[in-house]
Write a protein that holds these residues in place. Structure first.
Motif, short mmCIF file in Angstrom:
data_model
loop_
_atom_site.label_atom_id
_atom_site.label_comp_id
_atom_site.label_asym_id
_atom_site.label_seq_id
_atom_site.Cartn_x
_atom_site.Cartn_y
_atom_site.Cartn_z
N CYS A 171 0.81 -1.22 0.00
CA CYS A 171 0.00 0.00 0.00
C CYS A 171 0.84 1.27 0.00
CB CYS A 171 -0.92 0.03 1.22
SG CYS A 171 -2.23 -1.20 1.17
N PHE A 172 2.15 1.13 0.21
CA PHE A 172 3.01 2.31 0.23
C PHE A 172 4.43 1.92 -0.14
CE2 PHE A 172 5.87 5.44 2.14
CZ PHE A 172 5.33 6.61 1.62
N ALA A 173 5.09 2.78 -0.92
CA ALA A 173 6.45 2.52 -1.34
C ALA A 173 7.22 3.83 -1.44
CB ALA A 173 6.46 1.80 -2.70
N VAL A 174 8.53 3.73 -1.30
CA VAL A 174 9.43 4.88 -1.43
C VAL A 174 10.44 4.59 -2.53
CG1 VAL A 174 11.23 6.25 -0.32
CG2 VAL A 174 9.19 5.61 0.97
N LEU A 180 12.93 0.38 -5.24
CA LEU A 180 11.69 0.67 -4.52
C LEU A 180 11.73 -0.01 -3.16
CD1 LEU A 180 9.14 2.24 -5.46
CD2 LEU A 180 8.12 0.04 -6.03
N ILE A 181 11.54 0.76 -2.10
CA ILE A 181 11.40 0.21 -0.75
C ILE A 181 9.91 0.22 -0.40
CG2 ILE A 181 11.87 0.58 1.70
CD1 ILE A 181 14.58 1.68 0.93
N TYR A 182 9.40 -0.92 0.00
CA TYR A 182 7.97 -1.00 0.33
C TYR A 182 7.71 -2.01 1.43
CZ TYR A 182 7.72 -5.28 -2.54
OH TYR A 182 7.91 -6.55 -3.06
N ALA A 183 6.58 -1.83 2.10
CA ALA A 183 6.12 -2.77 3.11
C ALA A 183 4.94 -3.54 2.55
CB ALA A 183 5.71 -2.03 4.39
N THR A 184 4.86 -4.83 2.84
CA THR A 184 3.76 -5.64 2.31
C THR A 184 2.49 -5.46 3.13
OG1 THR A 184 4.55 -7.57 3.55
CG2 THR A 184 5.25 -7.34 1.25
N SER A 192 6.81 -8.13 5.42
CA SER A 192 8.17 -7.63 5.54
C SER A 192 8.31 -6.27 4.88
CB SER A 192 9.17 -8.60 4.89
OG SER A 192 9.24 -9.83 5.58
N LEU A 193 9.39 -5.61 5.23
CA LEU A 193 9.85 -4.43 4.52
C LEU A 193 10.88 -4.92 3.51
CD1 LEU A 193 9.56 -1.28 4.62
CD2 LEU A 193 11.57 -1.27 6.08
N TYR A 194 10.70 -4.54 2.23
CA TYR A 194 11.55 -5.05 1.15
C TYR A 194 12.21 -3.91 0.38
CZ TYR A 194 9.41 -9.74 1.45
OH TYR A 194 9.00 -10.99 1.86
N PHE A 195 13.32 -4.27 -0.29
CA PHE A 195 13.93 -3.40 -1.29
C PHE A 195 13.95 -4.18 -2.60
CE2 PHE A 195 18.00 -1.64 -3.24
CZ PHE A 195 17.37 -0.53 -3.78
N PHE A 196 13.32 -3.61 -3.63
CA PHE A 196 13.24 -4.25 -4.94
C PHE A 196 14.01 -3.41 -5.95
CE2 PHE A 196 11.37 -4.99 -9.11
CZ PHE A 196 11.33 -6.37 -9.16
N GLY A 199 14.91 -6.43 -10.61
CA GLY A 199 14.36 -7.78 -10.56
C GLY A 199 14.73 -8.58 -9.33
N VAL A 200 15.48 -7.98 -8.41
CA VAL A 200 15.92 -8.69 -7.20
C VAL A 200 15.17 -8.13 -5.98
CG1 VAL A 200 17.87 -9.23 -5.70
CG2 VAL A 200 18.19 -9.14 -8.18
N LEU A 201 14.58 -9.03 -5.21
CA LEU A 201 13.84 -8.64 -4.01
C LEU A 201 14.66 -9.00 -2.77
CD1 LEU A 201 11.09 -7.52 -3.03
CD2 LEU A 201 10.31 -9.89 -2.85
N LYS A 202 14.97 -7.99 -1.95
CA LYS A 202 15.77 -8.18 -0.74
C LYS A 202 14.95 -7.81 0.49
CE LYS A 202 19.94 -6.48 1.61
NZ LYS A 202 21.08 -5.53 1.54
#
Length: 319
Positions: A171-174, A180-184, A192-196, A199-202
């Motif tokens: 619902c929100f990303a930076v 792109l940093i976003y929370a699921t 989780s909080l992710y950095f995409f 094509g790589v999701l961390k």
């Protein structure tokens, strides 16, 4: 001492105004569910009870907006195209959903893109990457409907970045470092909080529950976890008065968290417990966070919903 400034009254029925005196009725009928976004330094767009209003902050005037489309929305955002949002609402059959913006030049609402039937359930948020002249569209909820789309030509064309997993439901990303940093936002799977990027999701950090509201406050990603139900995609009405916890929600606590974009540090700022009222009928447990632009330097506030001690309270967040 913090001060508030009266601007104007929002048009409302006598019955709704009466219900606003009672916290339980305010929650049951969503009377405090309002969204606002900046148009310019003296004007904002307000969504309340399925209607859009422009508010003149200098002259204390409110006006109904032309083209008020009587649609539900989850987030209303500021952008270089003006206030922008996507259609929300329960949509298990995946009927078409559209993206809208407020056009200041003609003082009216315009539809700028429509997802075809079968593509998504609804739209959570529209996030602008001003450095790369791109907009990200965050969609939900289940199967291939959960995803992240983007446009590089102001919605003339929209392309899918990723979809098909609850890891891409947000619902929100930076936009950050060309990624792109976003929370699921999954009630059914761990969040989780992710950095995409490329094509790589961390994974940055696992969070306590789904994240519906968050904001960027300077160098900080501030978010709230949610206490919500385990949903039923096609018959969610049966959850209306149930008090069941989603499989992706760790416990009954709402956490206000901070991720420092500069240092990479993650911490929980505040933890509070959901109250005993059913979630669908009386609101998920969470903190609502404001829409901020890059120039904002003032204090940060959050609005509590369905949380012990903080329900319908505005609090100052110390970062």
């Amino acid at each position: 001492m913090e001060e508030s400034l009266y601007i104007c009254d929002i048009p409302n029925s006598k019955l709704r105004n009466l219900f606003l005196f009672f916290d339980i009725l305010t929650r049951r009928f969503g009377l405090n569910n309002a969204k606002a976004a900046k148009i310019d330094n003296h004007t904002c767009l307000l969504w309340y009870h399925y209607r859009f209003y422009t508010i003149d902050l200098l002259n204390h005037k409110i006006s109904l907006t032309v083209g008020s489309n009587n649609k539900s929305l989850l987030h209303l955002n500021t952008s270089s195209l003006g206030p922008i949002w996507g259609e929300y609402g329960y949509n298990p059959n995946k009927d078409s959903k559209s993206i809208y913006r407020y056009n200041l030049e003609i003082n009216a609402i315009e539809c700028i893109y429509t997802f075809k039937k079968g593509e998504i359930n609804h739209i959570h948020n529209i996030v602008e990457d001003s450095i790369n002249n791109r907009f990200y569209i965050l969609t939900g909820d289940f199967g291939n409907a959960a995803g992240i789309y983007y446009t590089d030509d102001s919605f003339k064309t929209v392309k899918r970045l990723v979809s098909g997993s609850q890891k891409y439901r947000s619902c929100f990303a930076v936009p950050f470092n060309n990624g792109l940093i976003y929370a699921t936002d999954s009630p059914t799977q761990p969040n989780s909080l992710y950095f995409f990027k490329d094509g790589v999701l961390k994974q940055i950090a696992e969070i306590n529950g789904s994240c519906i509201y968050a904001c960027q406050y300077g160098d900080h990603f501030i978010g709230s976890t949610t206490v919500e139900n385990q949903p039923d995609e096609y018959n969610n009405a049966k959850n209306k008065y149930r008090y069941n916890l989603g499989h992706g929600i760790k416990n009954w606590n709402v956490e206000l968290f901070d991720y420092n974009l500069r240092t990479g540090d993650y911490r929980v700022l505040l933890r509070a417990r959901k109250d005993i009222l059913p979630m669908l009928a009386f609101g998920y447990g969470l903190f609502v966070l404001p829409v901020l632009d890059e120039t904002y330097k003032g204090n940060l506030y959050a609005y509590g919903q369905s949380i012990k001690k903080y329900d319908q309270k505005l609090i100052k967040v110390e970062v």
